[in-house]
Enzyme design. Structure first.
Site, mmCIF file in Angstrom:
data_model
loop_
_atom_site.group_PDB
_atom_site.id
_atom_site.type_symbol
_atom_site.label_atom_id
_atom_site.label_comp_id
_atom_site.label_asym_id
_atom_site.label_seq_id
_atom_site.Cartn_x
_atom_site.Cartn_y
_atom_site.Cartn_z
ATOM 1 C CB SER B 32 -0.921 0.003 1.206
ATOM 2 O OG SER B 32 -0.152 0.259 2.351
ATOM 3 C CG ASP B 34 -0.251 3.860 4.683
ATOM 4 O OD1 ASP B 34 -0.203 4.983 4.133
ATOM 5 O OD2 ASP B 34 -1.262 3.390 5.227
ATOM 6 C CG ASP B 35 3.111 -1.403 2.819
ATOM 7 O OD1 ASP B 35 3.001 -1.264 4.039
ATOM 8 O OD2 ASP B 35 2.371 -2.121 2.139
ATOM 9 C CB SER B 38 4.836 5.575 -4.698
ATOM 10 O OG SER B 38 3.579 5.064 -5.062
ATOM 11 C CG HIS B 114 -6.705 1.948 -2.870
ATOM 12 N ND1 HIS B 114 -7.858 2.281 -3.509
ATOM 13 C CD2 HIS B 114 -5.687 2.369 -3.641
ATOM 14 C CE1 HIS B 114 -7.530 2.891 -4.636
ATOM 15 N NE2 HIS B 114 -6.240 2.956 -4.733
ATOM 16 C CB SER B 469 -45.604 -7.194 -14.768
ATOM 17 O OG SER B 469 -46.732 -7.718 -14.123
ATOM 18 N N GLY B 470 -48.144 -7.042 -17.059
ATOM 19 C CA GLY B 470 -49.388 -6.339 -17.385
ATOM 20 C C GLY B 470 -49.404 -5.774 -18.790
ATOM 21 C CB SER B 541 -37.433 -12.498 -20.817
ATOM 22 O OG SER B 541 -38.434 -12.192 -21.753
#
Lengths: 301, 641
Positions: B32, B34-35, B38, B114, B469-470, B541
């Site tokens: 991440s 934080d590690d 980059s 992340h 429907s209908g 459908s």
């Protein structure tokens, strides 16, 4: 037989794979030919991909009418020698409106003559795939670019809506009007391009080699007096200098570097020892931070 | 970019000669923000002198403006490409970085740690030979370390470099390092890595990145860069049997017929016998053609053109292979699927699967279980959401050639594509062909669809009524059936409500169940068509992809999509079963048109508008349309119609 392929042969094979895949899966592909060194490499790879047949797609040059004279000569010579179909397109509206890099500034000029011109040409011929010679190492926003870069019907690039690319499987599906820009040189660096040109003895536009040329210093750049359309401002003077170009584009927007490198090894040597990136000579990237990203969203290559 | 070799200045030609022999390593970095991931990559670019002065000038400005290192240079800013991400301070996608040393060219897939981790990491890892996994020395092996390691192993990476970072913040403690290394190796034992190297580093201070650190005298191993430069990247695919998916058939003239492709594994030479994996046809390699001259041998990774001695039928999508060691060729298989799209994977829905140079329709017939990427536990599930991983059974529209991914990374992979949006929605790694596919063959029957249909004097077909429907689907379908029946046609009507009382009574109304509902009905309709019947299907459908799935199960001209186009307001005003009222009152969930989408047909064979005409007229119109389509050969009295 070597067990492990060298890095250049691996890059070459990857590019050929991509070019064949595009030719096989799209209805109407085109290769955008910008005449620069990257285009020269891309053309060579296309020839290799389909040898002994010719590449099954045309080449297209978007001519802004402001390219270096030697580029146009080189383009026409290549077309003759390799016998490929060459389409040349110019945004006539822009010409009619008198849009020039001198009068309208680099941003508007580039937008009208390059970006608009490209969009018009793609619409006119209904291409559903266009090869470009862009590389991921050129510029920060390119680092995340896909090999198949999806464009909407209006040619827009949406960084949040690109398809994930895994292994060497590319998703070529588009709806009518949509298209893919495809970048077979994505994983090549500037150094790889030069080494390959050297290894394969690929012809390039002579402007890459140093020669004494007439230039004028303007906005901190050395601009070539390529034709009579460039007018000297008060205080400017033409100087004869040994110069060459690290990238080629429209001559009023492309700065030369002072150099004595007149052979390929010397060019590579100079590049390895230099401390500035190749795009620095391009006015277009300097307009604002993140400018390339904005241009891409609007449809620039 | 100031490479360090003196040769560059002294003898550029000798330098270039040496460069031609350089190898290439693709790796992925996992960790991440934080590690210090980059920071580490920025440092590698920096220390290999790949940062240009104009980039540096921009970096100094940026570091002061948005950097997190006070007045020091924030290396991480070298990497964040897109403006929006830079402003948010996050990277959200896979970025590819390049650097090279005297020995190697490196391609780094840089992925964030992340939310989108799974999708991005799997993408980045798919092309990598090695993974660099970052661990914060202060925190040790975390959940995310396990997650990253599992994903890396899933994608088939067998070499891992564990960079235990921020050693400066734990006083370069040998004990801390040893403890973390022990924890990691204990956990990773189940993941099947071939090689794990742990290195104590400080990306910020440059310890053990390029040069051995003076702070870690107790560590005798390689620096990070030494390790990257020397790790063996033997072409692993070379030792495997020959495989080449044919990408392109090259026919410049009648005398030349070449098969172009990239060798996925193994090697090939003129004289070798090769087999087409699907058809079993064989021939021998006559030539290996390239623009630089014919080759005496070609190996995995090379893009070549093969000419064979015999004229056998080969086209794009076929796989050429070693005749003594053929890949599986099947249309039923088990695979690990990583889902990459916001809309969940729905078992039963039809997607496209692309592997090698082949694209075929596919359904996930069974989601056997999901894998929790944090704990590696198996969990039950009906669908796969974004970033979830599941072990699935797949049923393909056509058999494809493949090897298990564990055996061959180049021929055991695929992507899944959504048929409507064309997005890449998933990635898969094949485990094996299902036995039922290889051992259960279609039984050829003497009495076939044509003979059954001709006995009935009719052409079998499906009339697929879709609409809200209908809308009037069942009313019209019922009238159409009556008319056909009176003409002596053998019909059957599958009604949505009725089928849910029997065949589909175990299904609810979630998207996944709706898809399965339609799949079963489509299969039932196909059986009736095979029996020579005219089938009327009256189902809401709502999804295009299921209707097109039904269409594809049938022959062309057997499927009529009938769009009963009645506006929602009209259906709601009719409300024959009082369902709209309930849905509006919130008593009925997932009701089509209210809180579940209805995707109208794009090119239906027939559209009827119930707001404008009476049901009987519409039914008459449908029957006439079908009759005009040569639907009925003759009427019962034998006169031509």
């Amino acid at each position: 037989m070597r067990i492990n392929m060298t890095h250049l042969r691996q890059l070459e094979a990857e590019s050929i794979h991509i070019i064949r895949e595009v030719a096989a899966e799209f209805e109407n592909p085109v290769m955008l030919y910008s005449i620069g060194k990257d285009s020269s490499v891309m053309l060579r790879l296309a020839l290799k991909a389909f040898y002994p047949a010719k590449p099954p797609f045309p080449l297209m040059h978007i001519d802004t009418t402001w390219k270096f004279k030697e580029m146009i000569e080189f383009r026409d010579r290549m077309a003759r020698e390799h016998g490929f179909d060459l389409l040349i397109y110019t945004n006539q509206d822009g010409v009619d409106q008198g849009i020039t890099p001198f009068t309208h500034g680099s941003a508007l000029y580039t937008d009208v003559m390059k970006t608009e011109g490209l969009k018009q040409a793609l619409n006119k011929y209904r291409f559903d795939a266009a090869f470009g010679g862009a590389r991921r190492d050129e510029e920060k926003s390119r680092a995340k670019e896909r090999i198949y870069s999806f464009r909407s019907e209006t040619h827009r690039w949406d960084p949040k809506n690109q398809r994930p690319e895994l292994w060497n499987i590319y998703n070529a599906r588009v709806k009518p009007g949509e298209s893919i820009r495809t970048f077979p040189l994505s994983n090549w660096t500037e150094l790889d391009i030069w080494q390959y040109i050297y290894l394969e003895n690929i012809p390039i536009v002579p402007l890459y080699y140093s020669k004494v040329r007439p230039v004028v210093e303007r906005d901190g750049m050395l601009i070539l007096m390529d034709d009579g359309r460039i007018k000297l401002a008060p205080g400017e003077e033409v100087q004869m200098k040994s110069v060459r170009f690290r990238t080629l584009g429209c001559y009023p927007l492309t700065g030369a570097v002072e150099s004595d490198a007149a052979t390929l090894p010397e060019i590579i040597q100079e590049m390895l020892l230099t401390r500035t990136s190749e795009r620095q000579g391009r006015l277009i990237d300097h307009d604002q931070a993140g400018s390339m990203e904005k241009k891409k969203q609007e449809g620039y290559f | 970019m100031a490479h360090q070799s003196d040769l560059i200045a002294e003898d550029i030609t000798a330098y270039l000669k040496a460069q031609e022999e350089k190898s290439m390593l693709r790796f992925i970095t996992c960790g991440s923000v934080d590690d210090g991931k980059s920071t580490l990559i920025g440092r590698l670019l920096w220390d290999s002198k790949l940062v240009f002065e104009d980039h540096l000038a921009a970096l100094e400005v940026d570091s002061k403006k948005v950097g997190t290192q006070g007045d020091d240079i924030d290396y991480a800013l070298l990497l964040d490409g897109l403006q929006a991400e830079r402003e948010q301070g996050i990277t959200i996608d896979v970025a590819y970085r390049f650097f090279s040393t005297e020995k190697r060219k490196f391609i780094v897939a840089d992925t964030p740690g992340h939310e989108q981790y799974t999708r991005n990491m799997v993408t980045g890892a798919s092309t990598a030979d090695l993974a660099v996994i970052l661990i914060d020395a202060r925190k040790g092996v975390l959940t995310q370390t396990r997650r990253h390691s599992y994903l890396v192993s899933l994608v088939g990476i067998r070499k891992v470099l564990v960079a235990i970072n921020k050693m400066d913040l734990v006083d370069y403690s040998a004990g801390t390092f040893a403890g973390i290394e022990q924890d990691y190796r204990a956990f990773a034992a189940q993941l099947g890595f071939e090689e794990i190297t742990c290195i104590p580093i400080s990306a910020l201070r440059g310890d053990n990145i390029i040069n051995p650190s003076g702070q870690t005298d107790w560590y005798q191993g390689p620096t990070l860069m030494t390790c990257l430069e020397t790790v063996q990247v033997d072409n692993a695919a070379l030792g495997l049997p020959f495989r080449m998916p044919v990408q392109w058939v090259n026919r410049p003239d009648l005398d030349f017929r070449g098969f172009c492709g990239t060798i996925a594994s193994g090697r090939v030479a003129p004289g070798d016998t090769v087999t087409v994996a699907g058809s079993g046809q064989q021939s021998r390699v006559a030539r290996i053609v390239t623009m630089d001259g014919d080759l005496e041998e070609a190996v995995a990774g090379q893009a070549i053109t093969l000419i064979l001695e015999d004229e056998i039928d080969i086209s794009r999508g076929d796989m050429l292979c070693d005749p003594l060691n053929r890949p599986a060729h099947a249309d039923q298989l088990e695979a690990r699927v990583v889902w990459m799209q916001d809309d969940a994977l729905l078992p039963g829905r039809s997607y496209l699967l692309k592997t090698g140079a082949t694209t075929v329709p596919v359904q996930i017939t069974d989601l056997k279980y999901k894998v929790n990427v944090n704990t590696l536990e198996q969990m039950a599930g009906k669908t796969l959401a974004l970033n979830e991983i599941g072990v699935c059974n797949l049923s393909l529209g056509k058999a494809v050639s493949f090897d298990p991914y564990q055996e061959n990374r180049g021929t055991g992979n695929f992507i899944l594509i959504d048929r409507m949006t064309n997005a890449t929605v998933g990635a898969g790694m094949i485990d094996f062909a299902l036995r039922r596919a290889t051992n259960i063959h279609w039984q050829a029957l003497d009495v076939d669809k044509g003979s059954r249909a001709s006995m009935k004097n009719q052409k079998p077909a499906v009339l697929w009524f879709t609409g809200l429907s209908g809308a009037g689907k069942s009313t019209i379908a019922n009238l159409v059936e009556k008319k056909l029946h009176s003409l002596g046609k053998h019909t059957y009507l599958l009604d949505g409500d009725n089928v849910r009382h029997g065949l589909n009574r175990d299904l609810g109304f979630t998207d996944a169940d709706r898809v399965e509902n339609i799949r079963r009905v489509a299969e039932a309709a196909r059986l009736f068509v095979d029996a020579g019947m005219v089938v009327l299907v009256s189902f809401i459908s709502p999804f295009r992809s299921e209707r097109s799935m039904a269409r594809e199960m049938l022959e062309e001209e057997e499927f009529y999509e009938v769009y009963v186009n009645t506006p929602l307001e009209v259906c709601e005003a009719r409300d024959p079963k009082g369902l709209y009222k309930k849905a509006r009152a919130g008593q009925l969930q997932n009701f089509t048109g209210i809180d579940s989408a209805y995707e109208a047909p794009e090119n239906p064979e027939i559209t009827v508008n119930t707001a404008e005409s009476q049901p009987d007229e519409l039914a008459e119109e449908i029957v006439r349309t079908i009759l005009g389509d040569d639907f009925v050969y003759e009427i019962p009295d034998g006169t031509e119609r």
